[in-house]
Design an enzyme around this catalytic site. Sequence first.
Site, PDB file in Angstrom:
ATOM      1  N   CYS A 134      23.157 -26.672  11.499  1.00  0.00           N
ATOM      2  CA  CYS A 134      22.015 -25.980  12.097  1.00  0.00           C
ATOM      3  C   CYS A 134      21.066 -26.920  12.823  1.00  0.00           C
ATOM      4  O   CYS A 134      20.147 -26.475  13.501  1.00  0.00           O
ATOM      5  CB  CYS A 134      21.262 -25.181  11.033  1.00  0.00           C
ATOM      6  SG  CYS A 134      20.307 -26.216   9.911  1.00  0.00           S
ATOM      7  N   CYS A 158      22.871 -29.018   5.376  1.00  0.00           N
ATOM      8  CA  CYS A 158      21.793 -28.539   4.510  1.00  0.00           C
ATOM      9  C   CYS A 158      22.362 -28.169   3.152  1.00  0.00           C
ATOM     10  O   CYS A 158      23.398 -27.516   3.065  1.00  0.00           O
ATOM     11  CB  CYS A 158      21.154 -27.273   5.077  1.00  0.00           C
ATOM     12  SG  CYS A 158      20.202 -27.536   6.561  1.00  0.00           S
ATOM     13  N   CYS A 210      21.063 -31.946  10.245  1.00  0.00           N
ATOM     14  CA  CYS A 210      22.164 -31.153   9.679  1.00  0.00           C
ATOM     15  C   CYS A 210      23.210 -30.886  10.764  1.00  0.00           C
ATOM     16  O   CYS A 210      22.879 -30.491  11.886  1.00  0.00           O
ATOM     17  CB  CYS A 210      21.617 -29.835   9.130  1.00  0.00           C
ATOM     18  SG  CYS A 210      22.895 -28.627   8.712  1.00  0.00           S
ATOM     19  N   GLY A 270       2.635 -27.893 -17.948  1.00  0.00           N
ATOM     20  CA  GLY A 270       3.426 -29.095 -18.193  1.00  0.00           C
ATOM     21  C   GLY A 270       3.754 -29.332 -19.652  1.00  0.00           C
ATOM     22  O   GLY A 270       4.580 -30.177 -19.975  1.00  0.00           O
ATOM     23  N   CYS A 284      20.031 -22.760   5.893  1.00  0.00           N
ATOM     24  CA  CYS A 284      20.907 -23.211   6.985  1.00  0.00           C
ATOM     25  C   CYS A 284      21.359 -22.008   7.823  1.00  0.00           C
ATOM     26  O   CYS A 284      21.327 -22.054   9.055  1.00  0.00           O
ATOM     27  CB  CYS A 284      22.115 -23.937   6.402  1.00  0.00           C
ATOM     28  SG  CYS A 284      22.986 -24.982   7.582  1.00  0.00           S
TER      29      CYS A 284
END
Lengths: 273, 297
Positions: free
Chosen positions: B254, B276, B251, B42, B282
């Site tokens: 899909c 998606c 979605c 970080g 997808c």
Amino acid sequence: MDNLAQALPAQFNDPAEAPLLRAEGLSKLYAPGKGFEPVNLNLFPGEVLAIVGESGSGKTTLLKTLSGRLEPQQGEVIYQGNSQMPAASLYQISEAARRQLMRADFGIVHQHPMDGLRPRISAGGNIGERLMEVGARNYADIRRQALNWLTAVEIGADRIDDLPITFSGGMQQRLQIARNLVTHPKLVFMDEPTGGLDVSVQARLLDLIRNLVTELNLAVVIVTHDLAVARLLAHRIMVMKQGQVVETGLTDRVLDDPQHAYTQLLVSSVLQQ
Amino acid sequence: MQSFNQIVSATEPEQDYNFGYLDEQTKRMIRRAILKGVALPGYQVAFGGREMPMPYGWGTGGIMLSASILGQDDVFKVIDQGADDTTNAVSIRQFFAKVCHLETTTETAKASVIQTRHRIPEQPLRNDQILVFQVPIPEPLRFIEPRETETKKMHSLGEYGSMQVKLYEDIVKYGYIATSYAYPVMVHGRYLMDPSPIPKFDNPKMHQSNALMLFGAGREKRIYCIPPYTDVASLDFEDHPFSIQQWQAPCSLCGSETSFLDEVLIDDQGQRMFVCSDTDYCQGQLAKNAAEEALHG
């Protein structure tokens, strides 16, 4: 009489009570006569000390050094929050510890309120930031405290989500005070808190500060060039000229019976009504 | 008569650029910065960013990182807004195909290095994969503190209370934490980090991730990392806990109910559909649906 006048009020003379803040041989000089020469002082819990003097006399430099924001060239500042806590020498502990201590125990009120506020954050956020800095993570609780403090400094509760840049000068200064007091500091440093405000607003602000100081038993170091402010708020007064402390004592004693020539000049130059 | 150069170019395979475009010393310097970043999860490591053959803001930070870590056996995938077929993704993929002669792919599972902007793939990553992020503004504290000296101090002393103010202001304005991307996180309980402009939907995927995650900011010349299996916690309030985006419908293509959906306008009457954002995922779902249909039908 002389002896009595120089003495501290009885409430500050309790030998069991240690001074909150102690400065020993403290000095910071940018150049000869610029800054301040060695100063010793004791500040007790609940005591208000005014530092007065003309521009360039080293008042603000002294205040910055006392409040942990400017390293001195000589001497030390010793802070003892309570008798259980070990005394800490501000410039000898680590920076992390110093900033932690300043966040938790000190409040700093700047002359220009926007120096101490975040302009693009709402009033509530400005007050709440101090709480979040010391670990508050409950939104409802932070908001409640922010509201309480806005009311305490006589700002309408409906202004809580407004930006400080939309506030008047007096309101900004009161907001700054609320932001500083929300974490219950023991010691507050104020640099000309009434500078730039008109007389009636000044009077209300002074009234507010005086009430808060008494209610919360705050110790305050206040820098001002206005003797009326010093007389109204301070228990003790310190007169500075060209980096030197020329006179110190109880406020009434110093203002009613000034000993040093410069103090006499200062007192006599105030408009008499 | 042929010149010397012509003879050389006739005998040697055409190779105008060093492998990965950057010279070896630069790649070494960047790899050192990455190692430091991995050791301090970080923490923003400064590095000497180079001019790349594209403008800042087009992913130069991510490209420099990819160039430094790619090897000849790597399989490279680029995601832009979740998709493999947008301009930025196509150009960066072509760039590396040209300067590295390596295999590229659009399939998450096949890739060993994935450079991304805005998304973490829906398909869980493995510990032999590396995810490279393109970062515009690496400093999460910039919102509250414009001074670099001060934000450095805040990082070194771990003073992150002020960051909550951003979330506080959100609740004041919108009634809930409306920050939906670049949502600040604490990495392993020490450093506050801006996870680049990924949606907060992807924040939980960084927590205890199998894959190494590298973040590169080209303009600001900073690198930071999340090593595998590191704790990553999103900031929040006790009474306003962190939550991710949710959608009303699955979605439209899909039928996935668990992936991040993009809103797409489909005609001038304002009709819209939700699909998606991860195109590879997808397509994978579509293929799976088709296979199942064939099996049962």
